[in-house]
Design a protein around this motif. Structure first.
Motif, PDB file in Angstrom:
ATOM      1  N   ALA A 340       0.834  -1.123   0.060  1.00 54.14           N
ATOM      2  CA  ALA A 340      -0.035  -0.016   0.094  1.00 54.14           C
ATOM      3  C   ALA A 340       0.919   1.179  -0.047  1.00 54.14           C
ATOM      4  N   GLU A 341       0.836   2.175  -0.892  1.00 53.47           N
ATOM      5  CA  GLU A 341       1.540   3.369  -1.089  1.00 53.47           C
ATOM      6  C   GLU A 341       0.689   4.496  -0.840  1.00 53.47           C
ATOM      7  N   PHE A 342       1.024   5.320   0.099  1.00 48.31           N
ATOM      8  CA  PHE A 342       0.244   6.281   0.622  1.00 48.31           C
ATOM      9  C   PHE A 342       0.654   7.734  -0.093  1.00 48.31           C
ATOM     10  N   VAL A 343      -0.371   7.931  -1.124  1.00 51.10           N
ATOM     11  CA  VAL A 343      -0.206   9.211  -1.549  1.00 51.10           C
ATOM     12  C   VAL A 343      -0.637  10.379  -1.107  1.00 51.10           C
ATOM     13  N   THR A 344      -1.825  10.105  -0.358  1.00 49.77           N
ATOM     14  CA  THR A 344      -2.109  11.094   0.718  1.00 49.77           C
ATOM     15  C   THR A 344      -1.845  10.276   2.213  1.00 49.77           C
ATOM     16  N   SER A 345      -1.082  11.350   2.957  1.00 57.15           N
ATOM     17  CA  SER A 345      -0.972  10.891   4.354  1.00 57.15           C
ATOM     18  C   SER A 345      -2.107  10.845   4.965  1.00 57.15           C
ATOM     19  N   PRO A 346      -2.517   9.683   5.737  1.00 60.39           N
ATOM     20  CA  PRO A 346      -3.630   9.779   6.693  1.00 60.39           C
ATOM     21  C   PRO A 346      -3.369  10.511   7.969  1.00 60.39           C
ATOM     22  N   GLN A 347      -4.505  11.055   8.623  1.00 53.21           N
ATOM     23  CA  GLN A 347      -4.335  11.947   9.833  1.00 53.21           C
ATOM     24  C   GLN A 347      -4.473  11.146  11.060  1.00 53.21           C
ATOM     25  N   THR A 348      -5.093   9.795  10.825  1.00 48.21           N
ATOM     26  CA  THR A 348      -5.183   8.977  11.839  1.00 48.21           C
ATOM     27  C   THR A 348      -4.176   7.787  11.983  1.00 48.21           C
ATOM     28  N   SER A 349      -4.260   7.040  12.929  1.00 51.18           N
ATOM     29  CA  SER A 349      -3.341   5.592  13.017  1.00 51.18           C
ATOM     30  C   SER A 349      -4.227   4.586  12.489  1.00 51.18           C
ATOM     31  N   LEU A 350      -5.507   4.713  12.417  1.00 53.96           N
ATOM     32  CA  LEU A 350      -6.276   3.545  12.025  1.00 53.96           C
ATOM     33  C   LEU A 350      -5.983   2.691  10.631  1.00 53.96           C
ATOM     34  N   ILE A 351      -5.544   3.456   9.823  1.00 56.83           N
ATOM     35  CA  ILE A 351      -5.433   2.774   8.496  1.00 56.83           C
ATOM     36  C   ILE A 351      -4.199   2.140   8.400  1.00 56.83           C
ATOM     37  N   PRO A 352      -3.067   2.818   8.841  1.00 55.06           N
ATOM     38  CA  PRO A 352      -1.660   2.113   9.122  1.00 55.06           C
ATOM     39  C   PRO A 352      -1.784   0.968   9.844  1.00 55.06           C
ATOM     40  N   THR A 353      -2.713   0.939  10.976  1.00 54.56           N
ATOM     41  CA  THR A 353      -2.877  -0.100  11.881  1.00 54.56           C
ATOM     42  C   THR A 353      -3.521  -1.396  11.201  1.00 54.56           C
ATOM     43  N   MET A 354      -4.480  -1.017  10.343  1.00 56.90           N
ATOM     44  CA  MET A 354      -5.106  -2.228   9.522  1.00 56.90           C
ATOM     45  C   MET A 354      -4.067  -2.736   8.536  1.00 56.90           C
ATOM     46  N   PHE A 355      -3.352  -2.010   8.103  1.00 60.03           N
ATOM     47  CA  PHE A 355      -2.336  -2.404   6.992  1.00 60.03           C
ATOM     48  C   PHE A 355      -1.222  -3.291   7.900  1.00 60.03           C
ATOM     49  N   ASP A 356      -0.834  -2.905   8.992  1.00 60.00           N
ATOM     50  CA  ASP A 356       0.007  -3.677   9.776  1.00 60.00           C
ATOM     51  C   ASP A 356      -0.657  -4.803  10.173  1.00 60.00           C
ATOM     52  N   PHE A 357      -1.844  -5.294  10.209  1.00 60.49           N
ATOM     53  CA  PHE A 357      -2.393  -6.576  10.341  1.00 60.49           C
ATOM     54  C   PHE A 357      -2.001  -7.366   9.390  1.00 60.49           C
ATOM     55  N   ALA A 358      -1.565  -7.032   8.108  1.00 61.16           N
ATOM     56  CA  ALA A 358      -1.542  -7.731   7.100  1.00 61.16           C
ATOM     57  C   ALA A 358      -0.045  -8.643   7.450  1.00 61.16           C
ATOM     58  N   ALA A 359       0.950  -8.212   8.291  1.00 58.10           N
ATOM     59  CA  ALA A 359       1.852  -8.833   8.527  1.00 58.10           C
ATOM     60  C   ALA A 359       1.755 -10.268   9.568  1.00 58.10           C
ATOM     61  N   THR A 360       0.592 -10.306  10.018  1.00 59.77           N
ATOM     62  CA  THR A 360       0.226 -11.418  11.121  1.00 59.77           C
ATOM     63  C   THR A 360       0.101 -12.737  10.322  1.00 59.77           C
ATOM     64  N   ASP A 361       0.476 -13.878  11.046  1.00 56.99           N
ATOM     65  CA  ASP A 361       0.188 -15.284  10.253  1.00 56.99           C
ATOM     66  C   ASP A 361      -1.240 -15.397   9.966  1.00 56.99           C
ATOM     67  N   VAL A 362      -2.013 -14.922  10.663  1.00 53.51           N
ATOM     68  CA  VAL A 362      -3.546 -14.965  10.242  1.00 53.51           C
ATOM     69  C   VAL A 362      -3.960 -14.195   9.136  1.00 53.51           C
ATOM     70  N   ALA A 363      -3.788 -13.120   8.673  1.00 50.47           N
ATOM     71  CA  ALA A 363      -3.733 -12.599   7.437  1.00 50.47           C
ATOM     72  C   ALA A 363      -2.909 -13.254   6.392  1.00 50.47           C
TER      73      ALA A 363
END
Length: 532
Positions: A340-363
Protein backbone atom coordinates in the motif's frame (compact mmCIF):
# COMPACT_ATOMS: atom_id res chain seq x y z
CA UNK A 1 -0.82 36.87 12.03
CA UNK A 2 -2.07 33.40 12.96
CA UNK A 3 -2.62 32.39 16.57
CA UNK A 4 0.38 30.05 16.27
CA UNK A 5 2.60 32.94 15.20
CA UNK A 6 1.28 35.15 18.02
CA UNK A 7 2.03 32.48 20.60
CA UNK A 8 5.51 31.85 19.19
CA UNK A 9 6.21 35.59 19.14
CA UNK A 10 5.16 35.88 22.77
CA UNK A 11 7.42 33.00 23.77
CA UNK A 12 10.41 34.44 21.94
CA UNK A 13 10.01 37.93 23.34
CA UNK A 14 9.53 37.08 26.99
CA UNK A 15 12.31 36.70 29.54
CA UNK A 16 10.06 36.21 32.57
CA UNK A 17 11.15 33.53 35.06
CA UNK A 18 9.25 30.30 35.57
CA UNK A 19 6.19 30.90 37.76
CA UNK A 20 4.30 28.74 40.20
CA UNK A 21 0.94 27.97 38.64
CA UNK A 22 -2.04 28.75 40.84
CA UNK A 23 -5.46 28.29 39.29
CA UNK A 24 -4.16 26.76 36.08
CA UNK A 25 -6.13 27.16 32.87
CA UNK A 26 -5.64 26.09 29.30
CA UNK A 27 -6.30 28.50 26.44
CA UNK A 28 -6.88 26.56 23.24
CA UNK A 29 -7.51 27.83 19.72
CA UNK A 30 -10.93 27.12 18.27
CA UNK A 31 -9.51 24.42 15.97
CA UNK A 32 -7.94 22.68 18.96
CA UNK A 33 -4.51 22.71 17.36
CA UNK A 34 -2.68 25.21 19.60
CA UNK A 35 -2.91 25.39 23.39
CA UNK A 36 -1.17 27.36 26.14
CA UNK A 37 -1.33 26.32 29.79
CA UNK A 38 -0.67 28.50 32.84
CA UNK A 39 -2.12 31.14 35.16
CA UNK A 40 -3.98 34.18 33.80
CA UNK A 41 -2.25 37.35 35.06
CA UNK A 42 -3.88 40.16 33.07
CA UNK A 43 -6.34 41.33 30.42
CA UNK A 44 -6.18 44.65 28.49
CA UNK A 45 -9.54 44.36 26.81
CA UNK A 46 -8.21 42.36 23.87
CA UNK A 47 -5.17 40.26 24.88
CA UNK A 48 -5.05 37.77 27.75
CA UNK A 49 -1.70 37.48 29.54
CA UNK A 50 -0.91 33.98 30.81
CA UNK A 51 2.15 33.01 32.87
CA UNK A 52 3.48 29.66 31.64
CA UNK A 53 6.40 27.50 32.66
CA UNK A 54 8.42 29.10 29.87
CA UNK A 55 7.43 32.70 30.48
CA UNK A 56 4.68 35.24 29.86
CA UNK A 57 2.52 34.74 26.76
CA UNK A 58 -0.21 37.01 25.40
CA UNK A 59 -3.00 35.70 23.17
CA UNK A 60 -6.15 37.32 21.78
CA UNK A 61 -9.13 36.38 23.98
CA UNK A 62 -11.51 36.32 21.03
CA UNK A 63 -9.60 33.47 19.35
CA UNK A 64 -9.38 31.03 22.26
CA UNK A 65 -11.53 28.86 24.50
CA UNK A 66 -10.72 28.65 28.21
CA UNK A 67 -10.59 25.23 29.87
CA UNK A 68 -10.17 24.53 33.59
CA UNK A 69 -11.72 25.36 36.95
CA UNK A 70 -9.57 28.50 37.01
CA UNK A 71 -11.66 29.93 34.17
CA UNK A 72 -14.83 29.88 36.27
CA UNK A 73 -13.07 31.40 39.30
CA UNK A 74 -11.53 34.22 37.28
CA UNK A 75 -14.86 35.10 35.71
CA UNK A 76 -16.59 34.98 39.09
CA UNK A 77 -14.07 37.30 40.76
CA UNK A 78 -13.80 39.53 37.65
CA UNK A 79 -10.31 40.60 38.78
CA UNK A 80 -9.24 41.32 35.23
CA UNK A 81 -12.50 42.54 33.73
CA UNK A 82 -12.95 39.30 31.80
CA UNK A 83 -16.40 38.03 30.92
CA UNK A 84 -17.67 34.86 29.30
CA UNK A 85 -18.09 36.82 26.09
CA UNK A 86 -14.35 37.59 26.12
CA UNK A 87 -13.66 34.00 25.14
CA UNK A 88 -15.03 31.97 22.25
CA UNK A 89 -16.41 29.74 25.01
CA UNK A 90 -15.70 28.64 28.56
CA UNK A 91 -15.45 25.05 29.78
CA UNK A 92 -15.35 24.54 33.54
CA UNK A 93 -13.48 21.25 33.42
CA UNK A 94 -9.93 20.19 34.20
CA UNK A 95 -9.93 17.99 31.08
CA UNK A 96 -10.03 19.52 27.63
CA UNK A 97 -12.35 17.79 25.16
CA UNK A 98 -10.90 15.15 22.90
CA UNK A 99 -10.04 16.37 19.41
CA UNK A 100 -11.51 14.01 16.84
CA UNK A 101 -9.26 13.15 13.90
CA UNK A 102 -10.78 11.62 10.81
CA UNK A 103 -9.83 10.19 7.42
CA UNK A 104 -11.94 9.64 4.33
CA UNK A 105 -9.57 8.07 1.79
CA UNK A 106 -9.86 6.15 -1.45
CA UNK A 107 -7.96 2.94 -2.14
CA UNK A 108 -6.91 2.26 -5.73
CA UNK A 109 -5.93 -1.21 -6.94
CA UNK A 110 -3.30 -1.42 -9.68
CA UNK A 111 -4.87 -4.70 -10.79
CA UNK A 112 -8.39 -6.05 -10.43
CA UNK A 113 -6.79 -9.27 -9.18
CA UNK A 114 -5.92 -7.47 -5.93
CA UNK A 115 -9.59 -6.92 -5.06
CA UNK A 116 -10.04 -10.32 -3.43
CA UNK A 117 -6.80 -9.98 -1.53
CA UNK A 118 -7.77 -6.57 -0.12
CA UNK A 119 -11.24 -7.75 0.87
CA UNK A 120 -9.78 -10.84 2.55
CA UNK A 121 -7.36 -8.77 4.59
CA UNK A 122 -9.91 -6.08 5.49
CA UNK A 123 -12.52 -8.71 6.35
CA UNK A 124 -10.10 -10.64 8.56
CA UNK A 125 -9.15 -7.41 10.31
CA UNK A 126 -12.81 -6.51 10.89
CA UNK A 127 -13.49 -10.00 12.29
CA UNK A 128 -10.40 -10.10 14.49
CA UNK A 129 -10.59 -9.31 18.17
CA UNK A 130 -9.47 -5.70 18.00
CA UNK A 131 -9.83 -4.54 21.58
CA UNK A 132 -9.01 -0.94 20.68
CA UNK A 133 -10.92 -0.55 17.43
CA UNK A 134 -14.34 -0.98 15.86
CA UNK A 135 -14.08 -2.11 12.23
CA UNK A 136 -16.79 -2.90 9.69
CA UNK A 137 -16.50 -3.89 6.03
CA UNK A 138 -19.51 -3.58 3.70
CA UNK A 139 -20.27 -5.39 0.44
CA UNK A 140 -18.79 -2.56 -1.62
CA UNK A 141 -15.43 -2.99 0.08
CA UNK A 142 -15.77 0.16 2.19
CA UNK A 143 -14.00 -0.19 5.53
CA UNK A 144 -15.13 1.97 8.47
CA UNK A 145 -12.82 2.26 11.49
CA UNK A 146 -13.12 3.93 14.89
CA UNK A 147 -10.91 3.68 17.95
CA UNK A 148 -12.36 2.84 21.36
CA UNK A 149 -12.09 6.41 22.66
CA UNK A 150 -13.92 7.84 19.67
CA UNK A 151 -11.07 10.25 19.02
CA UNK A 152 -10.20 8.74 15.61
CA UNK A 153 -12.46 7.66 12.78
CA UNK A 154 -11.60 6.59 9.25
CA UNK A 155 -13.32 5.44 6.10
CA UNK A 156 -11.44 3.63 3.34
CA UNK A 157 -13.37 3.42 0.07
CA UNK A 158 -12.46 1.41 -3.01
CA UNK A 159 -11.79 3.68 -5.96
CA UNK A 160 -13.19 2.91 -9.38
CA UNK A 161 -10.70 1.32 -11.77
CA UNK A 162 -10.55 4.48 -13.91
CA UNK A 163 -9.83 6.58 -10.79
CA UNK A 164 -6.70 4.65 -9.76
CA UNK A 165 -4.39 7.54 -10.70
CA UNK A 166 -6.16 9.86 -8.26
CA UNK A 167 -6.48 7.39 -5.35
CA UNK A 168 -5.22 8.43 -1.91
CA UNK A 169 -3.67 4.99 -1.33
CA UNK A 170 -2.51 2.70 -4.12
CA UNK A 171 -2.08 -1.06 -3.84
CA UNK A 172 0.59 -2.16 -6.28
CA UNK A 173 3.45 -4.57 -6.77
CA UNK A 174 6.84 -2.95 -6.16
CA UNK A 175 10.46 -4.03 -6.67
CA UNK A 176 13.10 -4.45 -3.98
CA UNK A 177 15.86 -4.40 -6.60
CA UNK A 178 17.20 -1.59 -8.73
CA UNK A 179 17.56 1.96 -7.39
CA UNK A 180 15.14 4.22 -5.54
CA UNK A 181 15.21 7.50 -3.64
CA UNK A 182 16.18 7.48 0.03
CA UNK A 183 13.14 7.93 2.27
CA UNK A 184 14.59 7.17 5.72
CA UNK A 185 18.13 7.78 6.99
CA UNK A 186 18.15 5.21 9.81
CA UNK A 187 16.00 2.37 11.25
CA UNK A 188 14.49 4.53 13.99
CA UNK A 189 13.02 6.83 11.36
CA UNK A 190 10.82 4.19 9.74
CA UNK A 191 10.22 2.30 13.00
CA UNK A 192 8.72 5.40 14.64
CA UNK A 193 6.96 6.77 11.55
CA UNK A 194 3.33 7.42 12.46
CA UNK A 195 2.40 7.74 8.80
CA UNK A 196 4.57 5.34 6.77
CA UNK A 197 4.95 5.87 3.04
CA UNK A 198 4.59 2.15 2.18
CA UNK A 199 3.21 -0.90 3.99
CA UNK A 200 3.60 -4.46 2.79
CA UNK A 201 0.44 -6.56 2.31
CA UNK A 202 1.72 -9.75 0.71
CA UNK A 203 4.67 -11.32 -1.02
CA UNK A 204 4.88 -12.96 -4.41
CA UNK A 205 7.85 -15.10 -5.46
CA UNK A 206 8.84 -16.49 -8.84
CA UNK A 207 10.56 -19.73 -9.73
CA UNK A 208 12.88 -20.28 -12.67
CA UNK A 209 11.66 -23.49 -14.30
CA UNK A 210 13.86 -25.14 -16.94
CA UNK A 211 14.04 -28.29 -19.03
CA UNK A 212 16.03 -31.17 -17.57
CA UNK A 213 18.74 -30.96 -20.27
CA UNK A 214 19.97 -27.38 -19.81
CA UNK A 215 23.11 -28.44 -17.94
CA UNK A 216 23.27 -25.63 -15.36
CA UNK A 217 22.80 -25.89 -11.60
CA UNK A 218 21.91 -22.22 -10.99
CA UNK A 219 21.33 -18.96 -12.82
CA UNK A 220 21.92 -15.28 -12.05
CA UNK A 221 19.54 -12.36 -12.36
CA UNK A 222 21.79 -10.81 -15.02
CA UNK A 223 21.78 -14.04 -17.04
CA UNK A 224 17.99 -14.22 -16.89
CA UNK A 225 17.71 -10.66 -18.21
CA UNK A 226 20.19 -11.38 -20.99
CA UNK A 227 18.34 -14.56 -22.02
CA UNK A 228 15.01 -12.76 -22.33
CA UNK A 229 16.66 -9.85 -24.12
CA UNK A 230 17.99 -12.30 -26.74
CA UNK A 231 21.65 -11.70 -25.82
CA UNK A 232 22.30 -15.22 -24.48
CA UNK A 233 20.89 -17.80 -26.86
CA UNK A 234 22.71 -21.05 -26.03
CA UNK A 235 23.14 -22.73 -22.64
CA UNK A 236 26.84 -23.22 -23.39
CA UNK A 237 27.29 -19.43 -23.04
CA UNK A 238 26.66 -19.82 -19.29
CA UNK A 239 28.58 -23.10 -18.87
CA UNK A 240 25.60 -25.32 -19.67
CA UNK A 241 24.84 -27.80 -22.44
CA UNK A 242 25.38 -26.98 -26.09
CA UNK A 243 21.66 -26.48 -26.48
CA UNK A 244 19.66 -23.52 -27.88
CA UNK A 245 17.77 -21.60 -25.20
CA UNK A 246 14.02 -21.36 -25.75
CA UNK A 247 12.54 -18.80 -23.33
CA UNK A 248 8.81 -18.81 -22.68
CA UNK A 249 6.68 -15.97 -21.31
CA UNK A 250 3.15 -15.16 -20.21
CA UNK A 251 0.93 -12.80 -22.25
CA UNK A 252 1.66 -9.07 -22.16
CA UNK A 253 -1.58 -8.35 -20.26
CA UNK A 254 -0.66 -10.73 -17.43
CA UNK A 255 0.01 -9.22 -13.99
CA UNK A 256 2.70 -11.82 -13.43
CA UNK A 257 4.45 -10.92 -16.67
CA UNK A 258 4.52 -7.26 -15.64
CA UNK A 259 6.00 -8.27 -12.29
CA UNK A 260 8.67 -10.36 -14.02
CA UNK A 261 9.56 -7.48 -16.33
CA UNK A 262 9.91 -5.15 -13.36
CA UNK A 263 11.91 -7.53 -11.21
CA UNK A 264 14.24 -9.00 -13.87
CA UNK A 265 14.37 -6.80 -16.95
CA UNK A 266 13.97 -3.25 -15.63
CA UNK A 267 16.84 -3.36 -13.07
CA UNK A 268 19.13 -4.65 -15.84
CA UNK A 269 17.99 -1.92 -18.24
CA UNK A 270 16.75 -4.49 -20.79
CA UNK A 271 13.52 -5.34 -22.58
CA UNK A 272 12.10 -8.70 -23.66
CA UNK A 273 13.02 -9.60 -27.24
CA UNK A 274 10.27 -9.87 -29.83
CA UNK A 275 10.86 -13.54 -30.58
CA UNK A 276 10.13 -14.89 -27.08
CA UNK A 277 7.38 -17.54 -27.27
CA UNK A 278 4.16 -16.63 -25.42
CA UNK A 279 2.12 -19.29 -23.58
CA UNK A 280 -1.40 -18.53 -22.36
CA UNK A 281 -1.04 -19.45 -18.70
CA UNK A 282 1.34 -20.78 -16.06
CA UNK A 283 0.05 -24.35 -16.25
CA UNK A 284 0.72 -24.32 -20.00
CA UNK A 285 4.26 -23.04 -19.40
CA UNK A 286 5.04 -25.75 -16.84
CA UNK A 287 3.75 -28.46 -19.18
CA UNK A 288 5.65 -27.04 -22.16
CA UNK A 289 8.91 -26.88 -20.20
CA UNK A 290 8.72 -30.63 -19.69
CA UNK A 291 8.32 -31.25 -23.43
CA UNK A 292 10.67 -28.75 -25.13
CA UNK A 293 14.45 -29.21 -24.84
CA UNK A 294 16.40 -26.16 -23.69
CA UNK A 295 13.32 -24.26 -22.55
CA UNK A 296 13.18 -21.89 -19.60
CA UNK A 297 10.59 -19.59 -18.02
CA UNK A 298 9.52 -17.83 -14.85
CA UNK A 299 6.26 -18.66 -13.09
CA UNK A 300 4.89 -17.92 -9.66
CA UNK A 301 6.44 -20.16 -7.05
CA UNK A 302 3.04 -21.57 -6.17
CA UNK A 303 2.56 -22.73 -9.80
CA UNK A 304 5.96 -24.40 -10.32
CA UNK A 305 4.70 -27.74 -9.04
CA UNK A 306 7.14 -30.61 -9.71
CA UNK A 307 9.00 -28.82 -12.53
CA UNK A 308 12.78 -28.49 -12.24
CA UNK A 309 13.62 -25.16 -10.62
CA UNK A 310 17.00 -23.42 -10.65
CA UNK A 311 18.47 -21.57 -7.67
CA UNK A 312 18.90 -17.87 -8.41
CA UNK A 313 21.88 -15.64 -7.61
CA UNK A 314 22.04 -11.88 -7.27
CA UNK A 315 25.02 -9.72 -8.21
CA UNK A 316 27.30 -11.36 -5.63
CA UNK A 317 26.90 -14.75 -7.30
CA UNK A 318 25.43 -16.52 -4.27
CA UNK A 319 22.70 -18.86 -5.56
CA UNK A 320 19.66 -19.28 -3.30
CA UNK A 321 17.01 -21.98 -3.47
CA UNK A 322 13.38 -20.75 -3.37
CA UNK A 323 12.64 -22.35 0.00
CA UNK A 324 9.81 -20.99 2.12
CA UNK A 325 12.29 -19.53 4.62
CA UNK A 326 14.53 -17.92 1.97
CA UNK A 327 11.53 -16.34 0.26
CA UNK A 328 9.95 -14.97 3.43
CA UNK A 329 13.30 -13.71 4.71
CA UNK A 330 14.07 -11.96 1.43
CA UNK A 331 17.24 -14.00 0.82
CA UNK A 332 15.84 -15.26 -2.50
CA UNK A 333 16.18 -12.61 -5.23
CA UNK A 334 12.97 -13.23 -7.18
CA UNK A 335 10.53 -11.77 -4.67
CA UNK A 336 8.13 -8.92 -5.27
CA UNK A 337 5.98 -7.50 -2.46
CA UNK A 338 2.51 -6.07 -2.83
CA UNK A 339 2.35 -2.79 -0.95
CA UNK A 340 0.00 0.00 0.00
CA UNK A 341 1.58 3.26 -1.15
CA UNK A 342 0.29 6.36 0.64
CA UNK A 343 -0.14 9.21 -1.83
CA UNK A 344 -2.18 11.08 0.78
CA UNK A 345 -0.83 10.80 4.31
CA UNK A 346 -3.59 9.69 6.73
CA UNK A 347 -4.36 11.88 9.72
CA UNK A 348 -5.25 8.96 11.98
CA UNK A 349 -3.39 5.84 13.03
CA UNK A 350 -6.32 3.59 12.08
CA UNK A 351 -5.56 2.81 8.45
CA UNK A 352 -1.82 2.14 9.04
CA UNK A 353 -2.87 -0.16 11.91
CA UNK A 354 -5.16 -2.09 9.56
CA UNK A 355 -2.37 -2.52 7.02
CA UNK A 356 0.04 -3.57 9.78
CA UNK A 357 -2.38 -6.44 10.43
CA UNK A 358 -1.35 -7.84 7.04
CA UNK A 359 1.97 -8.90 8.61
CA UNK A 360 0.27 -11.37 10.95
CA UNK A 361 0.26 -15.09 10.20
CA UNK A 362 -3.55 -15.03 10.41
CA UNK A 363 -3.77 -12.52 7.57
CA UNK A 364 -1.03 -14.12 5.50
CA UNK A 365 -2.79 -17.48 5.61
CA UNK A 366 -5.55 -15.97 3.44
CA UNK A 367 -3.32 -15.10 0.50
CA UNK A 368 -2.69 -18.49 -1.10
CA UNK A 369 -5.69 -18.39 -3.43
CA UNK A 370 -4.39 -15.10 -4.88
CA UNK A 371 -1.00 -16.61 -5.77
CA UNK A 372 0.92 -15.07 -2.88
CA UNK A 373 3.38 -16.81 -0.61
CA UNK A 374 1.74 -18.47 2.37
CA UNK A 375 3.71 -19.61 5.37
CA UNK A 376 4.40 -18.83 8.99
CA UNK A 377 7.29 -16.87 10.43
CA UNK A 378 9.68 -18.98 12.42
CA UNK A 379 13.14 -20.57 12.64
CA UNK A 380 15.38 -21.71 9.80
CA UNK A 381 15.87 -25.42 9.14
CA UNK A 382 18.90 -26.88 10.89
CA UNK A 383 20.31 -28.25 7.63
CA UNK A 384 20.33 -24.79 6.06
CA UNK A 385 21.97 -23.34 9.15
CA UNK A 386 24.65 -26.03 9.12
CA UNK A 387 25.41 -25.44 5.44
CA UNK A 388 25.88 -21.76 6.07
CA UNK A 389 28.09 -22.18 9.10
CA UNK A 390 30.19 -24.53 7.01
CA UNK A 391 31.16 -21.50 4.92
CA UNK A 392 33.07 -20.19 7.93
CA UNK A 393 35.79 -22.76 7.24
CA UNK A 394 36.48 -21.20 3.84
CA UNK A 395 40.19 -20.55 3.21
CA UNK A 396 39.30 -17.43 1.18
CA UNK A 397 38.73 -15.18 4.21
CA UNK A 398 41.15 -12.27 4.59
CA UNK A 399 42.92 -11.17 7.78
CA UNK A 400 40.06 -8.90 8.87
CA UNK A 401 37.41 -11.57 8.29
CA UNK A 402 39.06 -14.52 10.02
CA UNK A 403 38.49 -13.34 13.63
CA UNK A 404 34.97 -12.28 12.68
CA UNK A 405 34.30 -15.76 11.28
CA UNK A 406 35.42 -17.26 14.59
CA UNK A 407 33.12 -14.87 16.45
CA UNK A 408 30.25 -15.74 14.12
CA UNK A 409 30.76 -19.46 14.67
CA UNK A 410 30.79 -18.98 18.43
CA UNK A 411 27.83 -16.59 18.45
CA UNK A 412 25.49 -18.36 16.06
CA UNK A 413 26.44 -22.03 16.52
CA UNK A 414 23.91 -22.55 19.32
CA UNK A 415 21.37 -20.05 17.95
CA UNK A 416 18.55 -20.34 15.42
CA UNK A 417 17.77 -17.75 12.80
CA UNK A 418 14.24 -16.34 12.62
CA UNK A 419 12.52 -15.30 9.39
CA UNK A 420 12.43 -11.49 9.86
CA UNK A 421 15.33 -9.91 7.97
CA UNK A 422 15.63 -6.18 7.36
CA UNK A 423 17.52 -3.73 5.20
CA UNK A 424 19.99 -1.78 7.30
CA UNK A 425 21.00 1.88 7.15
CA UNK A 426 19.37 4.33 4.77
CA UNK A 427 16.44 2.82 2.88
CA UNK A 428 13.87 3.63 0.22
CA UNK A 429 10.14 3.77 0.97
CA UNK A 430 9.49 0.21 -0.35
CA UNK A 431 12.40 -1.13 1.72
CA UNK A 432 10.99 0.63 4.78
CA UNK A 433 7.62 -1.00 4.06
CA UNK A 434 9.36 -4.38 3.99
CA UNK A 435 11.21 -3.57 7.22
CA UNK A 436 8.04 -2.49 9.02
CA UNK A 437 6.35 -5.77 8.11
CA UNK A 438 9.40 -7.73 9.28
CA UNK A 439 9.45 -5.79 12.56
CA UNK A 440 5.78 -6.58 13.17
CA UNK A 441 6.46 -10.26 12.46
CA UNK A 442 9.42 -10.22 14.84
CA UNK A 443 7.34 -8.74 17.65
CA UNK A 444 4.68 -11.43 17.17
CA UNK A 445 7.31 -14.18 17.20
CA UNK A 446 9.10 -12.96 20.31
CA UNK A 447 5.84 -12.75 22.23
CA UNK A 448 5.41 -16.51 21.83
CA UNK A 449 6.14 -18.46 25.05
CA UNK A 450 9.02 -20.51 23.59
CA UNK A 451 11.13 -17.38 23.16
CA UNK A 452 10.71 -16.03 26.69
CA UNK A 453 13.99 -15.53 28.53
CA UNK A 454 16.17 -16.03 25.46
CA UNK A 455 18.91 -13.93 23.90
CA UNK A 456 17.94 -12.11 20.71
CA UNK A 457 20.89 -11.30 18.45
CA UNK A 458 20.62 -8.66 15.73
CA UNK A 459 23.26 -9.88 13.27
CA UNK A 460 24.46 -7.44 10.62
CA UNK A 461 25.85 -8.49 7.24
CA UNK A 462 26.85 -6.39 4.27
CA UNK A 463 29.35 -5.05 1.82
CA UNK A 464 31.41 -1.88 1.46
CA UNK A 465 33.44 -0.40 -1.35
CA UNK A 466 36.03 0.48 1.31
CA UNK A 467 36.87 -3.17 1.99
CA UNK A 468 36.27 -6.00 4.43
CA UNK A 469 36.98 -4.13 7.66
CA UNK A 470 34.66 -1.26 6.76
CA UNK A 471 31.96 -3.78 5.82
CA UNK A 472 32.35 -5.37 9.25
CA UNK A 473 32.19 -1.99 11.01
CA UNK A 474 29.22 -0.81 8.98
CA UNK A 475 27.29 -4.04 9.51
CA UNK A 476 27.93 -3.84 13.26
CA UNK A 477 26.57 -0.30 13.27
CA UNK A 478 23.52 -1.36 11.25
CA UNK A 479 22.80 -4.20 13.69
CA UNK A 480 23.10 -1.91 16.71
CA UNK A 481 20.80 0.64 15.06
CA UNK A 482 18.25 -2.09 14.34
CA UNK A 483 18.33 -3.22 17.97
CA UNK A 484 17.60 0.36 18.99
CA UNK A 485 14.78 0.57 16.45
CA UNK A 486 13.24 -2.62 17.84
CA UNK A 487 13.24 -1.17 21.36
CA UNK A 488 11.64 2.02 20.04
CA UNK A 489 9.08 0.11 17.93
CA UNK A 490 8.00 -2.26 20.71
CA UNK A 491 9.49 -0.97 23.98
CA UNK A 492 7.67 -3.41 26.27
CA UNK A 493 8.47 -6.65 24.44
CA UNK A 494 12.01 -7.22 25.73
CA UNK A 495 11.06 -6.58 29.34
CA UNK A 496 7.75 -8.42 29.13
CA UNK A 497 9.35 -11.56 27.69
CA UNK A 498 12.57 -11.25 29.72
CA UNK A 499 14.67 -11.03 26.57
CA UNK A 500 18.35 -10.14 26.35
CA UNK A 501 19.07 -8.05 23.26
CA UNK A 502 22.53 -8.00 21.67
CA UNK A 503 23.99 -7.10 18.29
CA UNK A 504 27.01 -8.03 16.19
CA UNK A 505 28.36 -7.31 12.72
CA UNK A 506 29.93 -9.88 10.39
CA UNK A 507 30.43 -7.95 7.16
CA UNK A 508 30.49 -10.22 4.11
CA UNK A 509 31.43 -13.36 6.05
CA UNK A 510 29.19 -16.35 5.16
CA UNK A 511 26.37 -14.25 3.66
CA UNK A 512 22.87 -15.67 3.18
CA UNK A 513 22.12 -13.42 0.21
CA UNK A 514 23.43 -10.51 -1.82
CA UNK A 515 23.05 -7.10 -0.21
CA UNK A 516 22.21 -4.63 -2.96
CA UNK A 517 20.02 -1.98 -1.36
CA UNK A 518 17.97 0.39 -3.49
CA UNK A 519 19.58 3.56 -2.13
CA UNK A 520 22.77 4.33 -4.02
CA UNK A 521 25.86 4.24 -1.84
CA UNK A 522 29.16 2.57 -1.07
CA UNK A 523 27.68 0.44 1.72
CA UNK A 524 24.73 -1.98 1.75
CA UNK A 525 23.69 -3.93 4.85
CA UNK A 526 21.03 -6.34 6.01
CA UNK A 527 20.19 -7.37 9.54
CA UNK A 528 19.13 -10.89 10.47
CA UNK A 529 17.61 -11.98 13.78
CA UNK A 530 18.96 -14.99 15.70
CA UNK A 531 17.84 -16.34 19.09
CA UNK A 532 19.50 -18.65 21.56
Amino acid sequence: MTLLNKIVTGLLCTVAPTALIGQAVELRSSDGFISVEGEITGFNGMMVAIQTTVGLVSVPASEVVCYGEGCTEILASNDFGLTAESFAGVVASLEAPVTVLSDDLTLGLASSSYDGLYRALAGAFADSEQTTMIATLDDAGQLALQNAEGSETAVLRLAQADAYADADIKVLSVPLSGTATQAYAAPRDWALAQRPGHQMLGLRAFAVVAAADVGVDAITMDQLAAIYAGEITNWSQIDGADQPIIPLQLPVASDLRRDIVNIVMAPAGKTIADGVLTIADEAGIVNTIADIAGSISLVSLTSAGTAQTLPVAGTCGLAVEPTDFAVRAGDYPLVRPLMAEFVTSPQTSLIPTMFDFAATDVAQSLLGDAGFVVGTSGPQAEADKAARLGQLLSPGLDSAERPVAAQMLQTLFEAERLTPTMFGGAVSAPEAGWNRSMMNQLVALLLQPQYAGREVIFAGFGTSDAGAQDAIDQSARAAADMLGAFNAFAPAVAAGSDLTLTSAGFGAVAPAACYDGQVDGAVHTRVEVWVK
